[in-house]
Design a protein around this motif. Structure first.
Motif, PDB file in Angstrom:
ATOM      1  N   ALA A 233       0.879  -1.247  -0.166  1.00 53.05           N
ATOM      2  CA  ALA A 233      -0.175  -0.442  -0.327  1.00 53.05           C
ATOM      3  C   ALA A 233       0.680   1.516   0.572  1.00 53.05           C
ATOM      4  O   ALA A 233       0.336   2.126  -0.673  1.00 53.05           O
ATOM      5  CB  ALA A 233      -1.115  -0.063   0.535  1.00 53.05           C
ATOM      6  N   LEU A 234       1.987   1.573   0.850  1.00 53.68           N
ATOM      7  CA  LEU A 234       2.277   2.995   0.916  1.00 53.68           C
ATOM      8  C   LEU A 234       4.047   2.472  -0.006  1.00 53.68           C
ATOM      9  O   LEU A 234       4.144   3.760  -0.408  1.00 53.68           O
ATOM     10  CB  LEU A 234       2.990   2.469   2.515  1.00 53.68           C
ATOM     11  N   CYS A 235       4.085   0.793  -0.469  1.00 52.80           N
ATOM     12  CA  CYS A 235       5.612   1.550  -1.045  1.00 52.80           C
ATOM     13  C   CYS A 235       5.507   1.212  -2.941  1.00 52.80           C
ATOM     14  O   CYS A 235       5.937   0.451  -3.438  1.00 52.80           O
ATOM     15  CB  CYS A 235       6.468   0.997  -0.517  1.00 52.80           C
ATOM     16  N   LYS A 236       3.940   1.259  -3.154  1.00 53.00           N
ATOM     17  CA  LYS A 236       4.030   1.272  -4.826  1.00 53.00           C
ATOM     18  C   LYS A 236       4.826   1.730  -5.427  1.00 53.00           C
ATOM     19  O   LYS A 236       5.007   2.246  -5.447  1.00 53.00           O
ATOM     20  CB  LYS A 236       2.608   1.133  -4.524  1.00 53.00           C
ATOM     21  N   GLY A 237       5.764   0.727  -5.980  1.00 57.28           N
ATOM     22  CA  GLY A 237       6.467   1.313  -7.332  1.00 57.28           C
ATOM     23  C   GLY A 237       7.714   2.042  -7.408  1.00 57.28           C
ATOM     24  O   GLY A 237       8.793   1.747  -7.818  1.00 57.28           O
ATOM     25  N   VAL A 238       7.894   1.548  -5.485  1.00 56.50           N
ATOM     26  CA  VAL A 238       9.882   1.631  -4.952  1.00 56.50           C
ATOM     27  C   VAL A 238       9.993   0.260  -4.944  1.00 56.50           C
ATOM     28  O   VAL A 238       9.790  -0.733  -5.641  1.00 56.50           O
ATOM     29  CB  VAL A 238       9.130   1.397  -3.514  1.00 56.50           C
ATOM     30  N   SER A 239      11.825   0.386  -5.766  1.00 56.40           N
ATOM     31  CA  SER A 239      12.654  -0.762  -6.450  1.00 56.40           C
ATOM     32  C   SER A 239      12.228  -1.526  -4.754  1.00 56.40           C
ATOM     33  O   SER A 239      12.476  -1.081  -3.623  1.00 56.40           O
ATOM     34  CB  SER A 239      13.300  -0.150  -6.698  1.00 56.40           C
ATOM     35  N   TYR A 240      13.485  -2.515  -5.126  1.00 56.62           N
ATOM     36  CA  TYR A 240      13.556  -3.489  -4.147  1.00 56.62           C
ATOM     37  C   TYR A 240      14.814  -2.934  -3.460  1.00 56.62           C
ATOM     38  O   TYR A 240      15.334  -2.433  -3.822  1.00 56.62           O
ATOM     39  CB  TYR A 240      13.609  -4.899  -4.541  1.00 56.62           C
ATOM     40  N   GLY A 241      15.738  -3.921  -2.035  1.00 60.24           N
ATOM     41  CA  GLY A 241      16.133  -3.697  -0.990  1.00 60.24           C
ATOM     42  C   GLY A 241      16.216  -2.016  -0.591  1.00 60.24           C
ATOM     43  O   GLY A 241      15.271  -2.128   0.058  1.00 60.24           O
ATOM     44  N   ALA A 242      17.782  -1.411  -0.692  1.00 64.02           N
ATOM     45  CA  ALA A 242      17.074  -0.092   0.524  1.00 64.02           C
ATOM     46  C   ALA A 242      16.292   0.721   0.186  1.00 64.02           C
ATOM     47  O   ALA A 242      15.532   1.289   1.354  1.00 64.02           O
ATOM     48  CB  ALA A 242      19.005   0.755   0.098  1.00 64.02           C
ATOM     49  N   PRO A 243      15.993   0.991  -0.765  1.00 60.41           N
ATOM     50  CA  PRO A 243      14.706   2.071  -1.315  1.00 60.41           C
ATOM     51  C   PRO A 243      13.228   1.186  -0.850  1.00 60.41           C
ATOM     52  O   PRO A 243      12.780   2.541  -0.158  1.00 60.41           O
ATOM     53  CB  PRO A 243      14.351   2.042  -2.104  1.00 60.41           C
ATOM     54  N   MET A 244      13.030   0.066  -1.101  1.00 53.63           N
ATOM     55  CA  MET A 244      11.857  -0.632   0.005  1.00 53.63           C
ATOM     56  C   MET A 244      12.343  -0.442   1.444  1.00 53.63           C
ATOM     57  O   MET A 244      11.368   0.393   1.852  1.00 53.63           O
ATOM     58  CB  MET A 244      11.488  -1.974  -0.558  1.00 53.63           C
ATOM     59  N   GLN A 245      13.920   0.041   2.225  1.00 53.48           N
ATOM     60  CA  GLN A 245      13.108  -0.447   3.666  1.00 53.48           C
ATOM     61  C   GLN A 245      13.282   1.228   3.461  1.00 53.48           C
ATOM     62  O   GLN A 245      12.887   1.662   4.850  1.00 53.48           O
ATOM     63  CB  GLN A 245      15.057  -0.445   3.748  1.00 53.48           C
ATOM     64  N   SER A 246      13.631   2.456   2.767  1.00 54.92           N
ATOM     65  CA  SER A 246      13.684   3.031   3.423  1.00 54.92           C
ATOM     66  C   SER A 246      11.975   3.788   3.312  1.00 54.92           C
ATOM     67  O   SER A 246      11.485   4.296   4.125  1.00 54.92           O
ATOM     68  CB  SER A 246      14.620   4.432   2.968  1.00 54.92           C
ATOM     69  N   CYS A 247      11.731   3.315   2.111  1.00 55.82           N
ATOM     70  CA  CYS A 247       9.974   3.938   1.736  1.00 55.82           C
ATOM     71  C   CYS A 247       9.338   2.489   3.259  1.00 55.82           C
ATOM     72  O   CYS A 247       8.421   4.087   3.945  1.00 55.82           O
ATOM     73  CB  CYS A 247       9.778   2.785   0.990  1.00 55.82           C
ATOM     74  N   LEU A 248       9.757   2.072   3.889  1.00 55.47           N
ATOM     75  CA  LEU A 248       8.682   1.520   5.401  1.00 55.47           C
ATOM     76  C   LEU A 248       8.968   2.298   6.631  1.00 55.47           C
ATOM     77  O   LEU A 248       8.600   2.406   7.390  1.00 55.47           O
ATOM     78  CB  LEU A 248       9.192   0.358   5.475  1.00 55.47           C
ATOM     79  N   ILE A 249      10.547   2.365   6.273  1.00 55.76           N
ATOM     80  CA  ILE A 249      11.014   3.454   7.570  1.00 55.76           C
ATOM     81  C   ILE A 249      10.206   5.269   7.441  1.00 55.76           C
ATOM     82  O   ILE A 249       9.835   5.281   7.896  1.00 55.76           O
ATOM     83  CB  ILE A 249      12.703   3.624   7.278  1.00 55.76           C
ATOM     84  N   LYS A 250      10.486   5.747   6.436  1.00 57.49           N
ATOM     85  CA  LYS A 250       9.884   6.839   6.015  1.00 57.49           C
ATOM     86  C   LYS A 250       8.523   6.594   6.224  1.00 57.49           C
ATOM     87  O   LYS A 250       7.137   8.073   6.716  1.00 57.49           O
ATOM     88  CB  LYS A 250      10.034   7.337   4.777  1.00 57.49           C
ATOM     89  N   ASN A 251       7.424   5.563   5.998  1.00 58.19           N
ATOM     90  CA  ASN A 251       6.102   5.687   6.140  1.00 58.19           C
ATOM     91  C   ASN A 251       5.854   4.546   7.580  1.00 58.19           C
ATOM     92  O   ASN A 251       4.432   4.044   7.382  1.00 58.19           O
ATOM     93  CB  ASN A 251       5.370   5.368   4.695  1.00 58.19           C
ATOM     94  N   LYS A 252       6.489   5.204   8.473  1.00 55.11           N
ATOM     95  CA  LYS A 252       7.014   3.848   9.946  1.00 55.11           C
ATOM     96  C   LYS A 252       5.441   4.260  11.028  1.00 55.11           C
ATOM     97  O   LYS A 252       4.617   3.845  11.303  1.00 55.11           O
ATOM     98  CB  LYS A 252       7.908   4.451  10.426  1.00 55.11           C
ATOM     99  N   ALA A 253       4.797   5.884  10.459  1.00 56.70           N
ATOM    100  CA  ALA A 253       4.296   6.275  11.535  1.00 56.70           C
ATOM    101  C   ALA A 253       2.822   6.169  10.493  1.00 56.70           C
ATOM    102  O   ALA A 253       1.712   5.573  11.702  1.00 56.70           O
ATOM    103  CB  ALA A 253       3.897   7.952  11.139  1.00 56.70           C
TER     104      ALA A 253
END
Length: 83
Positions: free
Chosen positions: A35-55
């Motif tokens: 839901a929050l990281c659609k279209g985000v590349s795998y690896g570090a970008p995905m981790q960054s996306c989850l961290i960015k959207n932690k709230a």
């Protein structure tokens, strides 16, 4: 689901004595990642996306993301971990 598993697997970094099971990671954070990281590349970008959207992620996923931020690994097969 295989693509999501790979995406979450590749988001991991740093070593720790503790480990999160890959199946648990997918079960707990899979819907949030979709839901929050659609279209985000795998690896570090995905981790960054989850961290960015932690709230915005579910409470259970937030706990996993916080553990990943602290450097925990994800256990893939048996005792084997990835970083």
């Amino acid at each position: 689901m295989k693509t999501l598993a790979l995406a979450l697997l590749l988001t991991l970094s740093a070593a720790s004595a503790d480990a999160i099971g890959l199946a648990s990671l997918i079960r707990i954070c899979g819907d949030d990642a979709k839901a929050l990281c659609k279209g985000v590349s795998y690896g570090a970008p995905m981790q960054s996306c989850l961290i960015k959207n932690k709230a915005k992620v579910t409470l259970a996923c937030r706990k996993i993301v916080e553990r990943l931020e602290k450097g925990e690994k994800v256990r893939v097969f048996g005792g084997r971990s990835v970083n």
